[in-house]
Design a protein around this motif. Structure first.
Motif, PDB file in Angstrom:
ATOM      1  N   ARG A 114       8.188  23.843   3.819  1.00  0.00           N
ATOM      2  CA  ARG A 114       9.613  24.445   3.160  1.00  0.00           C
ATOM      3  C   ARG A 114       9.446  24.198   1.673  1.00  0.00           C
ATOM      4  N   LYS A 115       9.228  23.041   1.322  1.00  0.00           N
ATOM      5  CA  LYS A 115       8.939  22.686   0.101  1.00  0.00           C
ATOM      6  C   LYS A 115       7.851  21.777  -0.410  1.00  0.00           C
ATOM      7  N   PRO A 116       7.412  22.114  -1.599  1.00  0.00           N
ATOM      8  CA  PRO A 116       6.093  21.501  -1.948  1.00  0.00           C
ATOM      9  C   PRO A 116       6.361  19.805  -2.019  1.00  0.00           C
ATOM     10  N   THR A 117       5.330  19.305  -1.461  1.00  0.00           N
ATOM     11  CA  THR A 117       5.200  17.614  -1.252  1.00  0.00           C
ATOM     12  C   THR A 117       3.965  17.200  -1.530  1.00  0.00           C
ATOM     13  N   TYR A 118       4.092  15.864  -1.723  1.00  0.00           N
ATOM     14  CA  TYR A 118       2.888  14.936  -1.701  1.00  0.00           C
ATOM     15  C   TYR A 118       2.621  13.941  -0.751  1.00  0.00           C
ATOM     16  N   ASN A 119       3.601  14.124   0.108  1.00  0.00           N
ATOM     17  CA  ASN A 119       3.495  13.357   1.454  1.00  0.00           C
ATOM     18  C   ASN A 119       2.077  13.697   2.256  1.00  0.00           C
ATOM     19  N   SER A 160       3.316   7.461  11.348  1.00  0.00           N
ATOM     20  CA  SER A 160       3.305   8.173  12.504  1.00  0.00           C
ATOM     21  C   SER A 160       4.424   9.023  12.316  1.00  0.00           C
ATOM     22  N   HIS A 161       5.271   9.235  11.407  1.00  0.00           N
ATOM     23  CA  HIS A 161       6.195  10.417  11.268  1.00  0.00           C
ATOM     24  C   HIS A 161       6.444  10.738   9.826  1.00  0.00           C
ATOM     25  N   PHE A 162       7.031  11.703   9.649  1.00  0.00           N
ATOM     26  CA  PHE A 162       7.526  12.458   8.470  1.00  0.00           C
ATOM     27  C   PHE A 162       8.348  11.395   7.651  1.00  0.00           C
ATOM     28  N   SER A 163       8.202  11.223   6.399  1.00  0.00           N
ATOM     29  CA  SER A 163       8.986  10.551   5.361  1.00  0.00           C
ATOM     30  C   SER A 163       9.341  11.411   4.222  1.00  0.00           C
ATOM     31  N   PRO A 164      10.498  11.484   3.762  1.00  0.00           N
ATOM     32  CA  PRO A 164      10.751  12.032   2.484  1.00  0.00           C
ATOM     33  C   PRO A 164      10.361  11.555   1.242  1.00  0.00           C
ATOM     34  N   LEU A 165      10.022  10.184   1.517  1.00  0.00           N
ATOM     35  CA  LEU A 165       9.396   9.473   0.138  1.00  0.00           C
ATOM     36  C   LEU A 165       8.032   9.493   0.235  1.00  0.00           C
ATOM     37  N   VAL A 166       7.226   9.064  -0.788  1.00  0.00           N
ATOM     38  CA  VAL A 166       5.857   8.800  -0.835  1.00  0.00           C
ATOM     39  C   VAL A 166       5.659   7.664   0.200  1.00  0.00           C
ATOM     40  N   TRP A 167       4.667   8.183   1.207  1.00  0.00           N
ATOM     41  CA  TRP A 167       4.610   7.341   2.223  1.00  0.00           C
ATOM     42  C   TRP A 167       3.833   5.919   2.086  1.00  0.00           C
ATOM     43  N   PHE A 168       4.434   5.017   2.678  1.00  0.00           N
ATOM     44  CA  PHE A 168       3.843   3.551   2.617  1.00  0.00           C
ATOM     45  C   PHE A 168       3.351   3.176   4.010  1.00  0.00           C
ATOM     46  N   GLY A 169       3.336   3.886   5.045  1.00  0.00           N
ATOM     47  CA  GLY A 169       3.035   3.773   6.388  1.00  0.00           C
ATOM     48  C   GLY A 169       3.352   2.484   7.015  1.00  0.00           C
ATOM     49  N   ALA A 199       0.771  -1.149  -0.017  1.00  0.00           N
ATOM     50  CA  ALA A 199       0.011  -0.025  -0.073  1.00  0.00           C
ATOM     51  C   ALA A 199       0.995   1.299  -0.262  1.00  0.00           C
ATOM     52  N   ARG A 200       0.503   2.270  -0.973  1.00  0.00           N
ATOM     53  CA  ARG A 200       1.273   3.462  -1.022  1.00  0.00           C
ATOM     54  C   ARG A 200       0.075   4.857  -0.924  1.00  0.00           C
ATOM     55  N   PHE A 201       0.381   5.860  -0.099  1.00  0.00           N
ATOM     56  CA  PHE A 201      -0.407   6.786  -0.007  1.00  0.00           C
ATOM     57  C   PHE A 201       0.112   8.170  -0.427  1.00  0.00           C
ATOM     58  N   ALA A 202      -0.443   8.917  -1.068  1.00  0.00           N
ATOM     59  CA  ALA A 202       0.032  10.333  -1.407  1.00  0.00           C
ATOM     60  C   ALA A 202      -1.105  11.280  -1.452  1.00  0.00           C
ATOM     61  N   LEU A 203      -0.965  12.564  -1.274  1.00  0.00           N
ATOM     62  CA  LEU A 203      -2.064  13.651  -1.279  1.00  0.00           C
ATOM     63  C   LEU A 203      -2.193  13.818  -2.783  1.00  0.00           C
ATOM     64  N   ALA A 204      -3.701  14.026  -3.064  1.00  0.00           N
ATOM     65  CA  ALA A 204      -4.374  14.012  -4.374  1.00  0.00           C
ATOM     66  C   ALA A 204      -3.653  15.551  -5.053  1.00  0.00           C
ATOM     67  N   GLN A 205      -3.610  16.443  -3.902  1.00  0.00           N
ATOM     68  CA  GLN A 205      -3.008  17.734  -4.445  1.00  0.00           C
ATOM     69  C   GLN A 205      -1.818  17.984  -3.673  1.00  0.00           C
ATOM     70  N   GLN A 206      -0.866  18.796  -4.456  1.00  0.00           N
ATOM     71  CA  GLN A 206       0.317  19.009  -3.651  1.00  0.00           C
ATOM     72  C   GLN A 206       0.314  19.988  -2.308  1.00  0.00           C
ATOM     73  N   ASP A 207       0.988  19.572  -1.422  1.00  0.00           N
ATOM     74  CA  ASP A 207       0.871  20.404  -0.235  1.00  0.00           C
ATOM     75  C   ASP A 207       2.090  21.551  -0.359  1.00  0.00           C
ATOM     76  N   THR A 208       1.633  22.887  -0.506  1.00  0.00           N
ATOM     77  CA  THR A 208       2.567  23.817  -0.813  1.00  0.00           C
ATOM     78  C   THR A 208       2.793  24.614   0.624  1.00  0.00           C
ATOM     79  N   GLY A 209       2.402  24.293   1.755  1.00  0.00           N
ATOM     80  CA  GLY A 209       2.532  24.968   2.932  1.00  0.00           C
ATOM     81  C   GLY A 209       3.837  24.824   3.694  1.00  0.00           C
TER      82      GLY A 209
END
Length: 299
Positions: free
Chosen positions: A229-234, A257-266, A217-227
């Motif tokens: 320091r840099k845009p992300t789909y995490n 449970s915590h931030f990941s620099p990659l597309v989140w798999f949880g 399973a992999r999860f990502a935002l449908a729209q990019q988060d730009t809020g």
């Protein structure tokens, strides 16, 4: 001896130990230090690389001291008291337990005939201090822990020594299982936990949760988060997915449970049995009446 601490820098730059040479590789030096301190003399220890002194990374010694503080029984972080107050159980009478099995392979790539089983159990009411117990068992086809009963007894007695009472709740997190191992391992390990509780003469409710890091399973935002320091789909930290794509035959959820620099798999969390029904899926009624530990609801 137990109050002493050893810090050993590594002054060698060679990547391997050469026969007939006085040079010892960092890996071999590390292995020797850990063997002597951990197995022979019972000394707490922490290694660091001497070459870091020439080009000190930012925060290097802060991280180093956090490791030392944790090994010396200190608290590096605590949960916000307001968050603790919202937990659906009493932390002051609850022990968190983490269990895992480590399989080793030889340098030739052949699986060794033994594996290490480790378990840790909390003994503070804010879950910042833990005791540990370790066993070695013969490697086999099953991931069942053959000495789980003795390991749980160890943790319960250490908890009682620190708190002058046994816990009323145990939340056990079990790692290292594939889907096909759930039921056979549960059938072997749940009676072992029951026997451990009986051995110390306590009445304890138990939640047994399987934690899986390897899934598809992999999860990502449908729209990019730009809020940030840099845009992300995490997806944000703390995201829980418990419907739609989860296994309908089990009580399970995915947790970021915590931030990941990659597309989140949880991480996939599967509730195998739960005597503290308010802890997970509180709206779902138990399969049978709840009594301390004896009413284990296996999904």
């Amino acid at each position: 001896m137990g109050n002493k601490y050893v810090c050993l820098p590594d002054f060698n730059t060679s990547s391997s130990s050469l026969p007939g040479s006085d040079t010892v590789s960092p890996k071999d030096m590390y292995d020797m230090v850990k063997h002597c301190c951990n197995q022979r003399f019972g000394l707490m220890n922490q290694c660091f690389s001497a070459d870091k002194m020439l080009n000190l990374p930012g925060g290097y010694f802060q991280q180093f001291l956090l490791k030392v503080n944790g090994k010396m029984g200190g608290e590096n972080s605590v949960i916000e008291p307001t968050v603790m107050a919202r937990l659906p159980f009493n932390p002051s009478i609850t022990m968190l337990v983490g269990v895992d099995v480590v399989n080793f392979a030889s340098d030739a790539g052949e699986r060794l005939r033994s594996k290490v089983v480790a378990a840790v159990g909390s003994y503070s009411d804010n879950f910042t201090r833990y005791n540990a117990t370790i066993r070695v068992q013969v490697a086999g086809e099953t991931e069942t822990i053959t000495e789980l009963q003795e390991m749980v007894v160890d943790l319960l007695r250490q908890y009682e020594a620190a708190n002058r009472a046994y816990p009323k709740n145990i939340v056990l997190f079990r790692s290292g299982l594939s889907d096909g191992q759930f039921d056979p391992v549960l059938e072997a390990e749940s009676p072992a936990i029951r026997r451990a509780i009986a051995d110390v003469g306590a009445t304890i409710k138990v939640v047994y949760i399987v934690v899986q890091k390897r899934h598809h399973a992999r999860f990502a935002l449908a729209q990019q988060d730009t809020g940030g320091r840099k845009p992300t789909y995490n997806v944000p930290s703390g995201t829980v997915v418990d419907k739609g794509i989860v296994n309908p035959a089990r009580r399970c959820f995915y947790l970021n449970s915590h931030f990941s620099p990659l597309v989140w798999f949880g991480v996939d969390w599967v509730i195998m049995f739960n005597s503290i029904f308010s802890l997970c899926f509180p709206r779902e009624p138990p399969a049978r009446p709840s009594t301390p530990f004896s009413a284990m609801t296996s999904s």
